[in-house]
Design a protein around this motif. Structure first.
Motif, mmCIF file in Angstrom:
data_model
loop_
_atom_site.group_PDB
_atom_site.id
_atom_site.type_symbol
_atom_site.label_atom_id
_atom_site.label_comp_id
_atom_site.label_asym_id
_atom_site.label_seq_id
_atom_site.Cartn_x
_atom_site.Cartn_y
_atom_site.Cartn_z
ATOM 1 N N LEU A 92 0.827 -1.208 0.000
ATOM 2 C CA LEU A 92 0.000 0.000 0.000
ATOM 3 C C LEU A 92 0.860 1.256 0.000
ATOM 4 O O LEU A 92 0.485 2.276 -0.597
ATOM 5 C CB LEU A 92 -0.930 -0.003 1.212
ATOM 6 C CG LEU A 92 -2.134 -0.964 1.139
ATOM 7 C CD1 LEU A 92 -2.846 -1.015 2.487
ATOM 8 C CD2 LEU A 92 -3.113 -0.529 0.052
ATOM 9 N N MET A 93 1.992 1.201 0.663
ATOM 10 C CA MET A 93 2.902 2.337 0.661
ATOM 11 C C MET A 93 3.554 2.512 -0.704
ATOM 12 O O MET A 93 3.867 3.632 -1.118
ATOM 13 C CB MET A 93 3.968 2.149 1.742
ATOM 14 C CG MET A 93 3.423 2.178 3.163
ATOM 15 S SD MET A 93 4.703 1.910 4.418
ATOM 16 C CE MET A 93 5.709 3.385 4.165
ATOM 17 N N ILE A 94 3.737 1.398 -1.422
ATOM 18 C CA ILE A 94 4.334 1.476 -2.761
ATOM 19 C C ILE A 94 3.295 1.967 -3.766
ATOM 20 O O ILE A 94 3.547 2.882 -4.552
ATOM 21 C CB ILE A 94 4.885 0.100 -3.175
ATOM 22 C CG1 ILE A 94 6.036 -0.299 -2.257
ATOM 23 C CG2 ILE A 94 5.335 0.121 -4.638
ATOM 24 C CD1 ILE A 94 6.523 -1.718 -2.483
ATOM 25 N N PHE A 95 2.115 1.355 -3.742
ATOM 26 C CA PHE A 95 1.056 1.717 -4.684
ATOM 27 C C PHE A 95 0.213 2.855 -4.079
ATOM 28 O O PHE A 95 -0.917 2.646 -3.635
ATOM 29 C CB PHE A 95 0.180 0.512 -4.986
ATOM 30 C CG PHE A 95 0.863 -0.560 -5.788
ATOM 31 C CD1 PHE A 95 0.954 -0.474 -7.159
ATOM 32 C CD2 PHE A 95 1.423 -1.652 -5.152
ATOM 33 C CE1 PHE A 95 1.579 -1.460 -7.896
ATOM 34 C CE2 PHE A 95 2.068 -2.640 -5.868
ATOM 35 C CZ PHE A 95 2.151 -2.549 -7.246
ATOM 36 N N THR A 96 0.749 4.046 -4.078
ATOM 37 C CA THR A 96 0.000 5.195 -3.579
ATOM 38 C C THR A 96 -1.096 5.569 -4.569
ATOM 39 O O THR A 96 -1.057 5.182 -5.751
ATOM 40 C CB THR A 96 0.934 6.389 -3.380
ATOM 41 O OG1 THR A 96 1.493 6.756 -4.652
ATOM 42 C CG2 THR A 96 2.055 6.053 -2.402
ATOM 43 N N SER A 97 -2.085 6.312 -4.103
ATOM 44 C CA SER A 97 -3.195 6.705 -4.969
ATOM 45 C C SER A 97 -2.711 7.521 -6.162
ATOM 46 O O SER A 97 -3.213 7.366 -7.290
ATOM 47 C CB SER A 97 -4.230 7.489 -4.159
ATOM 48 O OG SER A 97 -4.776 6.700 -3.134
ATOM 49 N N SER A 98 -1.740 8.387 -5.941
ATOM 50 C CA SER A 98 -1.239 9.224 -7.040
ATOM 51 C C SER A 98 -0.533 8.375 -8.094
ATOM 52 O O SER A 98 -0.705 8.593 -9.304
ATOM 53 C CB SER A 98 -0.287 10.288 -6.500
ATOM 54 O OG SER A 98 0.812 9.694 -5.829
ATOM 55 N N TYR A 133 -7.685 12.796 -9.196
ATOM 56 C CA TYR A 133 -7.827 11.418 -8.713
ATOM 57 C C TYR A 133 -8.357 11.336 -7.283
ATOM 58 O O TYR A 133 -8.966 10.326 -6.901
ATOM 59 C CB TYR A 133 -6.475 10.689 -8.790
ATOM 60 C CG TYR A 133 -5.480 11.133 -7.739
ATOM 61 C CD1 TYR A 133 -5.400 10.486 -6.510
ATOM 62 C CD2 TYR A 133 -4.620 12.205 -7.981
ATOM 63 C CE1 TYR A 133 -4.491 10.890 -5.550
ATOM 64 C CE2 TYR A 133 -3.725 12.596 -7.026
ATOM 65 C CZ TYR A 133 -3.649 11.947 -5.814
ATOM 66 O OH TYR A 133 -2.741 12.352 -4.866
ATOM 67 N N ASN A 134 -8.145 12.374 -6.485
ATOM 68 C CA ASN A 134 -8.517 12.315 -5.070
ATOM 69 C C ASN A 134 -9.638 13.295 -4.726
ATOM 70 O O ASN A 134 -9.893 13.547 -3.545
ATOM 71 C CB ASN A 134 -7.288 12.610 -4.204
ATOM 72 C CG ASN A 134 -7.384 11.951 -2.845
ATOM 73 O OD1 ASN A 134 -8.051 10.938 -2.681
ATOM 74 N ND2 ASN A 134 -6.721 12.525 -1.855
ATOM 75 N N ARG A 135 -10.338 13.798 -5.746
ATOM 76 C CA ARG A 135 -11.395 14.773 -5.501
ATOM 77 C C ARG A 135 -12.675 14.067 -5.077
ATOM 78 O O ARG A 135 -13.062 13.034 -5.622
ATOM 79 C CB ARG A 135 -11.660 15.591 -6.766
ATOM 80 C CG ARG A 135 -10.457 16.393 -7.263
ATOM 81 C CD ARG A 135 -10.198 17.598 -6.370
ATOM 82 N NE ARG A 135 -11.244 18.582 -6.509
ATOM 83 C CZ ARG A 135 -11.230 19.561 -7.422
ATOM 84 N NH1 ARG A 135 -10.225 19.665 -8.277
ATOM 85 N NH2 ARG A 135 -12.207 20.439 -7.460
ATOM 86 N N THR A 136 -13.343 14.631 -4.086
ATOM 87 C CA THR A 136 -14.620 14.095 -3.604
ATOM 88 C C THR A 136 -15.761 14.850 -4.279
ATOM 89 O O THR A 136 -15.792 16.083 -4.257
ATOM 90 C CB THR A 136 -14.736 14.241 -2.082
ATOM 91 O OG1 THR A 136 -13.665 13.526 -1.465
ATOM 92 C CG2 THR A 136 -16.066 13.691 -1.590
ATOM 93 N N PRO A 137 -16.698 14.141 -4.913
ATOM 94 C CA PRO A 137 -17.819 14.835 -5.582
ATOM 95 C C PRO A 137 -18.599 15.706 -4.613
ATOM 96 O O PRO A 137 -18.888 15.300 -3.487
ATOM 97 C CB PRO A 137 -18.673 13.683 -6.112
ATOM 98 C CG PRO A 137 -17.730 12.534 -6.233
ATOM 99 C CD PRO A 137 -16.756 12.685 -5.114
ATOM 100 N N ALA A 138 -18.928 16.914 -5.062
ATOM 101 C CA ALA A 138 -19.705 17.830 -4.216
ATOM 102 C C ALA A 138 -21.176 17.443 -4.166
ATOM 103 O O ALA A 138 -21.876 17.769 -3.209
ATOM 104 C CB ALA A 138 -19.556 19.260 -4.733
ATOM 105 N N LYS A 139 -21.652 16.732 -5.193
ATOM 106 C CA LYS A 139 -23.053 16.324 -5.259
ATOM 107 C C LYS A 139 -23.139 14.834 -5.519
ATOM 108 O O LYS A 139 -22.268 14.243 -6.173
ATOM 109 C CB LYS A 139 -23.794 17.068 -6.380
ATOM 110 C CG LYS A 139 -23.874 18.573 -6.204
ATOM 111 C CD LYS A 139 -24.623 19.192 -7.368
ATOM 112 C CE LYS A 139 -24.732 20.710 -7.222
ATOM 113 N NZ LYS A 139 -25.465 21.311 -8.374
ATOM 114 N N SER A 140 -24.212 14.238 -5.021
ATOM 115 C CA SER A 140 -24.464 12.836 -5.326
ATOM 116 C C SER A 140 -24.992 12.717 -6.754
ATOM 117 O O SER A 140 -25.429 13.702 -7.365
ATOM 118 C CB SER A 140 -25.472 12.245 -4.341
ATOM 119 O OG SER A 140 -26.757 12.829 -4.538
ATOM 120 N N LEU A 141 -24.956 11.508 -7.284
ATOM 121 C CA LEU A 141 -25.478 11.276 -8.633
ATOM 122 C C LEU A 141 -26.956 11.635 -8.721
ATOM 123 O O LEU A 141 -27.415 12.207 -9.713
ATOM 124 C CB LEU A 141 -25.260 9.811 -9.024
ATOM 125 C CG LEU A 141 -23.808 9.395 -9.258
ATOM 126 C CD1 LEU A 141 -23.702 7.881 -9.331
ATOM 127 C CD2 LEU A 141 -23.261 10.025 -10.534
#
Length: 380
Positions: A79-85, A123-131
């Motif tokens: 998990l430390m190797i495969f970071t989200s970025s 890649y790490n943005r949280t949607p402001a609105k639901s679908l």
């Protein structure tokens, strides 16, 4: 005489040994030197522990805890190797390559001309609105757009006004003109004749009686109220229905053209594990947050690394910890055991008396002590 004395001595020695063995078996355990209640309980407890099957033993549970801890440690390292970025960069690369993965899906579905998703930035943005909220907002925008372009209520009012005018009934003595559709005077024009009377069978225009069936439906509606009402209603329903269809089509087109765009702008991406997913679909069931998608890919990559570790490196680590991979006792596969269990399985069972009997007094006797010397047997 010498042989007789020697045999007597030998029998005496043998009886003494047997008597000593019998006494040792029947003497109370408490009378033995160095033996007390505490030692007796301890030995009994050890015996019970040894009798616990390997599958239920604490030694096996300890081994499994060590193994799970090692796997957990390796997962954290991956998990430390495969970071989200880093995973987002990898996804961007897979999209360009139109890569297909049995578990992650078809990455070509995330690539269309004129549409580009910025994975590295969002890649790490949280949607402001639901679908659901986005769908509702787009629907309201679409209805406003259709209302402005079509003005459905205005069109329907015009249709009703036209129907009233177009299907206006003739008044008595009003001069009318029409064309006959049947009878002897088919296609004959009746021009500017006064409307004199009407009944269920004919209409009187001037001095001419015209049979009802010789009039077109539109002309019948000028003289018969029931026909007039039905024809007027049919016309209004048909024409206002066309306005409704135009309105709904405009709404649907706006939704189709703008909902997917709104999803993308709010950091959602298609679920590419679904074959019909698309960057243009307006169905919310086919979308998920970009952040969740990246995390899903990340976890899948980590899971695969862990499985490779368990297959290739974990066995070596287990051996270094003093464990052995052996056949299960029921021969259904392999399992890890400690050295004591391995030894137990490899040790053959002790031989048993085929008659089910034995002489416990003779078990610990030195070889040859149970028999007379050669030459003495058979004489005494």
């Amino acid at each position: 005489m010498t042989k007789h004395r020697l045999g007597f001595l030998w029998r005496s020695l043998l009886c003494g040994v047997c008597l000593a063995g019998l006494c040792s078996l029947t003497a109370p355990l408490q009378a033995q030197d160095g033996w007390d209640d505490e030692e007796e309980m301890t030995e009994g407890e050890d015996t019970m522990v040894e009798m616990v099957p390997w599958a239920e033993s604490e030694r096996k549970k300890e081994m499994e805890r060590k193994m799970e801890d090692q796997i957990r440690q390796k997962r954290n390292e991956y998990l430390m190797i495969f970071t989200s970025s880093r995973v987002a960069e990898q996804i961007d690369n897979l999209v360009r390559r139109r890569f297909k993965d049995p578990k992650l899906g078809d990455f070509s579905l995330l690539r269309l001309p004129g549409i580009a998703l910025d994975w590295k930035k969002n890649y790490n943005r949280t949607p402001a609105k639901s679908l659901e909220e986005i769908v509702e907002d787009i629907r309201m925008e679409a209805e406003d757009e259709a209302e402005a372009r079509i003005r459905p209520e205005e069109q329907k009012a015009q249709i009703r006004a036209y129907a009233e005018e177009h299907f206006r009934m003739a008044a008595l003595n009003e001069r009318v003109s029409l064309t006959l559709r049947g009878g002897k005077g088919t296609s004959v024009d009746v021009v500017d004749k006064p409307f004199r009377a009407v009944n269920d069978e004919y209409v009187l225009l001037g001095n001419r009686q015209i049979i009802k069936e010789d009039l077109t439906p539109e002309d019948q509606a000028r003289f018969y109220p029931d026909i007039n009402a039905k024809m007027k209603e049919d016309y209004i329903v048909n024409q206002t229905g066309k306005v409704d269809v135009e309105y709904e089509s405009t709404v649907d087109r706006y939704v189709y053209e703008n909902t997917a765009r709104a999803f993308r702008e709010n950091f959602y991406v298609p679920d590419i594990t679904k074959a019909t997913a698309s960057l243009r679909t307006a169905k919310p069931d086919f979308w998920l947050p970009m952040k969740d998608f990246v995390e899903k890919v990340r976890n899948t990559l980590v899971d695969r690394q862990v499985e490779q570790y368990k297959a290739n490196e974990l066995p070596l680590w287990m051996q270094q910890q003093g464990y052995f991979l052996v056949d299960k006792e029921d021969k259904s596969g392999k399992e890890w055991v400690d050295e004591a269990e391995k030894t137990r399985r490899e040790t053959p069972p002790p031989p048993t008396d085929p008659n089910g009997m034995g002489n416990p007094m003779m078990n610990n006797m030195p070889p040859g002590m149970g028999n007379m010397p050669p030459g003495m047997q058979g004489r005494y």
